[in-house]
Scaffold this active site. Structure first.
Site, PDB file in Angstrom:
ATOM      1  N   ARG A 200       0.795  -1.218   0.000  1.00  0.00           N
ATOM      2  CA  ARG A 200       0.000   0.000   0.000  1.00  0.00           C
ATOM      3  C   ARG A 200       0.828   1.268   0.000  1.00  0.00           C
ATOM      4  O   ARG A 200       1.283   1.692  -1.033  1.00  0.00           O
ATOM      5  CB  ARG A 200      -0.956   0.001   1.200  1.00  0.00           C
ATOM      6  CG  ARG A 200      -1.781  -1.265   1.291  1.00  0.00           C
ATOM      7  CD  ARG A 200      -3.214  -0.963   1.536  1.00  0.00           C
ATOM      8  NE  ARG A 200      -4.010  -1.285   0.377  1.00  0.00           N
ATOM      9  CZ  ARG A 200      -5.273  -0.905   0.234  1.00  0.00           C
ATOM     10  NH1 ARG A 200      -5.848  -0.187   1.154  1.00  0.00           N
ATOM     11  NH2 ARG A 200      -5.939  -1.231  -0.825  1.00  0.00           N
TER      12      ARG A 200
ATOM     13  N   ARG B 175       7.429  -4.241  -6.176  1.00  0.00           N
ATOM     14  CA  ARG B 175       6.280  -4.963  -6.690  1.00  0.00           C
ATOM     15  C   ARG B 175       6.132  -4.846  -8.197  1.00  0.00           C
ATOM     16  O   ARG B 175       5.660  -5.760  -8.845  1.00  0.00           O
ATOM     17  CB  ARG B 175       5.043  -4.338  -6.079  1.00  0.00           C
ATOM     18  CG  ARG B 175       4.090  -5.017  -5.272  1.00  0.00           C
ATOM     19  CD  ARG B 175       3.206  -6.090  -5.562  1.00  0.00           C
ATOM     20  NE  ARG B 175       1.881  -5.648  -5.911  1.00  0.00           N
ATOM     21  CZ  ARG B 175       1.377  -5.788  -7.119  1.00  0.00           C
ATOM     22  NH1 ARG B 175       2.068  -6.330  -8.065  1.00  0.00           N
ATOM     23  NH2 ARG B 175       0.155  -5.389  -7.356  1.00  0.00           N
TER      24      ARG B 175
ATOM     25  N   ASP C 214      -3.064 -12.574   0.441  1.00  0.00           N
ATOM     26  CA  ASP C 214      -4.390 -11.971   0.290  1.00  0.00           C
ATOM     27  C   ASP C 214      -5.437 -12.979   0.753  1.00  0.00           C
ATOM     28  O   ASP C 214      -5.152 -14.176   0.837  1.00  0.00           O
ATOM     29  CB  ASP C 214      -4.660 -11.559  -1.158  1.00  0.00           C
ATOM     30  CG  ASP C 214      -5.847 -10.596  -1.242  1.00  0.00           C
ATOM     31  OD1 ASP C 214      -5.665  -9.398  -0.968  1.00  0.00           O
ATOM     32  OD2 ASP C 214      -6.968 -11.053  -1.517  1.00  0.00           O
TER      33      ASP C 214
HETATM   34  O1  CP3 Z   1      -1.721  -6.420   6.015  1.00  0.00           O
HETATM   35  C1  CP3 Z   1      -1.076  -6.575   4.980  1.00  0.00           C
HETATM   36  O2  CP3 Z   1      -0.603  -5.621   4.381  1.00  0.00           O
HETATM   37  C2  CP3 Z   1      -0.807  -7.984   4.474  1.00  0.00           C
HETATM   38  C3  CP3 Z   1      -1.301  -8.225   3.191  1.00  0.00           C
HETATM   39  C4  CP3 Z   1      -2.775  -8.216   2.885  1.00  0.00           C
HETATM   40  C5  CP3 Z   1      -3.241  -7.948   1.560  1.00  0.00           C
HETATM   41  N1  CP3 Z   1      -4.572  -8.181   1.538  1.00  0.00           N
HETATM   42  C6  CP3 Z   1      -2.391  -7.551   0.427  1.00  0.00           C
HETATM   43  C7  CP3 Z   1      -3.017  -6.744  -0.637  1.00  0.00           C
HETATM   44  C8  CP3 Z   1      -3.882  -8.537   3.659  1.00  0.00           C
HETATM   45  C9  CP3 Z   1      -3.962  -8.853   5.148  1.00  0.00           C
HETATM   46  C10 CP3 Z   1      -5.025  -8.534   2.802  1.00  0.00           C
HETATM   47  C11 CP3 Z   1      -6.366  -8.902   3.246  1.00  0.00           C
HETATM   48  C12 CP3 Z   1      -7.504  -8.574   2.394  1.00  0.00           C
HETATM   49  N2  CP3 Z   1      -7.615  -8.662   1.044  1.00  0.00           N
HETATM   50  C13 CP3 Z   1      -8.764  -8.209   2.924  1.00  0.00           C
HETATM   51  C14 CP3 Z   1      -9.084  -8.104   4.385  1.00  0.00           C
HETATM   52  C15 CP3 Z   1      -8.517  -6.854   4.973  1.00  0.00           C
HETATM   53  C16 CP3 Z   1      -9.316  -5.642   4.704  1.00  0.00           C
HETATM   54  O3  CP3 Z   1      -8.748  -4.665   4.187  1.00  0.00           O
HETATM   55  O4  CP3 Z   1     -10.514  -5.621   5.051  1.00  0.00           O
HETATM   56  C17 CP3 Z   1      -9.635  -8.000   1.831  1.00  0.00           C
HETATM   57  C18 CP3 Z   1     -11.080  -7.566   1.903  1.00  0.00           C
HETATM   58  C19 CP3 Z   1      -8.899  -8.298   0.640  1.00  0.00           C
HETATM   59  C20 CP3 Z   1      -9.368  -8.289  -0.770  1.00  0.00           C
HETATM   60  C21 CP3 Z   1      -8.600  -7.277  -1.529  1.00  0.00           C
HETATM   61  N3  CP3 Z   1      -7.324  -7.496  -2.062  1.00  0.00           N
HETATM   62  C22 CP3 Z   1      -8.942  -5.914  -1.756  1.00  0.00           C
HETATM   63  C23 CP3 Z   1     -10.224  -5.273  -1.331  1.00  0.00           C
HETATM   64  C24 CP3 Z   1      -7.838  -5.328  -2.439  1.00  0.00           C
HETATM   65  C25 CP3 Z   1      -7.677  -3.854  -2.759  1.00  0.00           C
HETATM   66  C26 CP3 Z   1      -7.642  -3.489  -4.162  1.00  0.00           C
HETATM   67  C27 CP3 Z   1      -6.840  -2.180  -4.259  1.00  0.00           C
HETATM   68  O5  CP3 Z   1      -5.958  -2.144  -5.099  1.00  0.00           O
HETATM   69  O6  CP3 Z   1      -7.133  -1.248  -3.494  1.00  0.00           O
HETATM   70  C28 CP3 Z   1      -6.857  -6.326  -2.618  1.00  0.00           C
HETATM   71  C29 CP3 Z   1      -5.522  -6.159  -3.240  1.00  0.00           C
HETATM   72  C30 CP3 Z   1      -4.391  -6.108  -2.279  1.00  0.00           C
HETATM   73  N4  CP3 Z   1      -4.161  -7.064  -1.336  1.00  0.00           N
HETATM   74  C31 CP3 Z   1      -3.376  -5.114  -2.209  1.00  0.00           C
HETATM   75  C32 CP3 Z   1      -2.487  -5.527  -1.174  1.00  0.00           C
HETATM   76  C33 CP3 Z   1      -1.211  -4.864  -0.767  1.00  0.00           C
HETATM   77  C34 CP3 Z   1      -3.258  -3.831  -3.046  1.00  0.00           C
HETATM   78  C35 CP3 Z   1      -3.051  -4.057  -4.489  1.00  0.00           C
HETATM   79  C36 CP3 Z   1      -1.685  -4.433  -4.957  1.00  0.00           C
HETATM   80  O7  CP3 Z   1      -0.627  -4.101  -4.363  1.00  0.00           O
HETATM   81  O8  CP3 Z   1      -1.684  -5.063  -6.032  1.00  0.00           O
END
Ligand code: CP3
Length: 344
Positions: free
Chosen positions: A28, A37, A73
């Site tokens: 993030r 990344r 994820d």
């Molecule tokens: O805490 C951490 O940073 C560890 C990694 C982590 C990711 N996803 C990496 C990620 C964790 C714990 C998650 C959990 C996750 N994934 C949840 C539960 C946590 C929450 O926020 O409620 C949910 C609902 C997801 C599903 C998901 N994956 C979403 C809604 C998104 C966001 C899309 C965006 O780009 O905003 C993702 C993608 C994601 N998962 C990213 C990361 C760092 C960002 C996109 C990327 O780097 O490609």
């Protein structure tokens, strides 16, 4: 040597300083994450253990947090068994063929160690590097309702119309879906602990979209079965969802040792509702207005956290992508210096 403060606070014991970590700390907002990344799918990054372990460690180095969270994820295990999941940047998980009928249950086969070997390699590499500072690694999975909302809707949703329709009009199908997800989630979480994770968090991020009756009937039973299936591991477990103020007493019955509290609820009130160790709950938006504003907001949360043992400081949801990392560094310092909950 005594155990890390994160683990002791999680057990409700007294500590030298209040522990803190941030949901979604890995990735993030970190420029070093973006540099590493590149532009590929996050699922490709997760498939690369050396890269994923490095991303897991970045926030520990940068922020001095008391725990690391595995870089992965909530859709990882479903991608691994070939359900057909992708994660679109800026949008979230999308499903090529959403779950619509009982014939789709076959596509949710049991998960095997081969399926998650890459994740366990990431756990091992991260744990080995974290040993130097004795920082615990938190493993995680998505809770069945929250992951099902993606598998059934096919994409992120605000209304949850398709999954709620399925719950109410085809409850037996919905229950079978939950059964399959419980069967996948328990071995996946147990494996993370077997490979060195020292705590587990179950993200039921979207549970707050449910009424109390819906939560009790459709989300709580599968969540309880997961925590039952982890009990003998003796590691702290955290259950978290957003907008769950009206569900906290029910969530507290799911069997986790800690309940995460989102920022909509005052911490003292949240703790009255759960009667358990807590984690939370700084509004992530209050980290966007610069250092002084974030420190003020941190102090407000610390005041609500009080002095009782059994609290872990965190945000009330994940780090927002535009957060300035230096603001989070300062939040960690203030929590360590001024946090009183359970501090001797
Ligand atoms: O805490 C951490 O940073 C560890 C990694 C982590 C990711 N996803 C990496 C990620 C964790 C714990 C998650 C959990 C996750 N994934 C949840 C539960 C946590 C929450 O926020 O409620 C949910 C609902 C997801 C599903 C998901 N994956 C979403 C809604 C998104 C966001 C899309 C965006 O780009 O905003 C993702 C993608 C994601 N998962 C990213 C990361 C760092 C960002 C996109 C990327 O780097 O490609």
């Amino acid at each position: 040597m005594s155990e890390p403060v994160f683990l002791r606070a999680a057990r409700g014991e007294t500590v030298e300083h209040l522990p803190v970590w941030f949901m979604r700390q890995a990735g993030r907002s970190l420029p070093e994450y973006r540099a590493l990344r590149g532009t590929g799918s996050i699922l490709d990054a997760i498939a690369d253990p050396a890269l994923s372990a490095e991303i897991t460690l970045q926030p520990v180095r940068r922020y001095g947090v008391d725990a690391a969270i595995l870089f992965s994820d909530i859709v990882t295990p479903y991608h691994a068994i070939g359900f057909g999941v992708d994660v679109e940047p800026g949008r979230g998980p999308v499903i090529a063929k959403p779950f619509t009928s009982s014939s789709d249950l076959e596509r949710l086969r049991d998960i095997t160690p081969d399926d998650y070997a890459h994740v366990m390699k990431t756990v091992e590499l991260s744990v080995a590097a974290l040993a130097e500072t004795d920082t615990p690694l938190i493993g995680f999975a998505g809770a069945p309702f929250t992951v099902a909302s993606y598998l059934v809707e096919g994409a992120p949703t605000r209304e949850f119309g398709v999954i709620k329709t399925m719950m109410h009009s085809q409850p037996a199908l919905f229950d079978s879906l939950m059964d399959r997800m419980v069967a996948i989630t328990i071995p996946y979480l147990r494996a993370q602990v077997a490979h060195g994770a020292r705590a587990l968090q179950l993200f039921d991020s979207w549970a707050g979209s449910l009424t109390r009756d819906e939560y009790e009937r459709f989300a709580l039973p599968s969540t309880q079965r997961i925590f039952d299936g982890l009990k003998d591991l003796n590691v702290p477990t955290i259950l978290f969802g957003v907008g769950t103020g009206e569900l906290l007493d029910l969530m507290s019955r799911a069997g986790s040792s800690i309940v995460g509290i989102d920022w909509h609820v005052d911490l003292d009130e949240g703790r009255r509702r759960t009667k358990k160790p807590s984690q939370g709950n700084l509004d992530p938006a209050r980290c966007l207005g610069g250092e002084a504003a974030a420190i003020q907001a941190t102090r407000e949360v610390l005041a609500k956290a009080g002095t009782d043992a059994g609290h872990i400081f965190n945000l009330g949801h994940g780090v927002l992508p535009s957060t300035d990392p230096t603001v989070l560094e300062r939040v960690v310092q203030v929590v360590h210096e001024e946090g009183k909950a359970g501090v001797q």
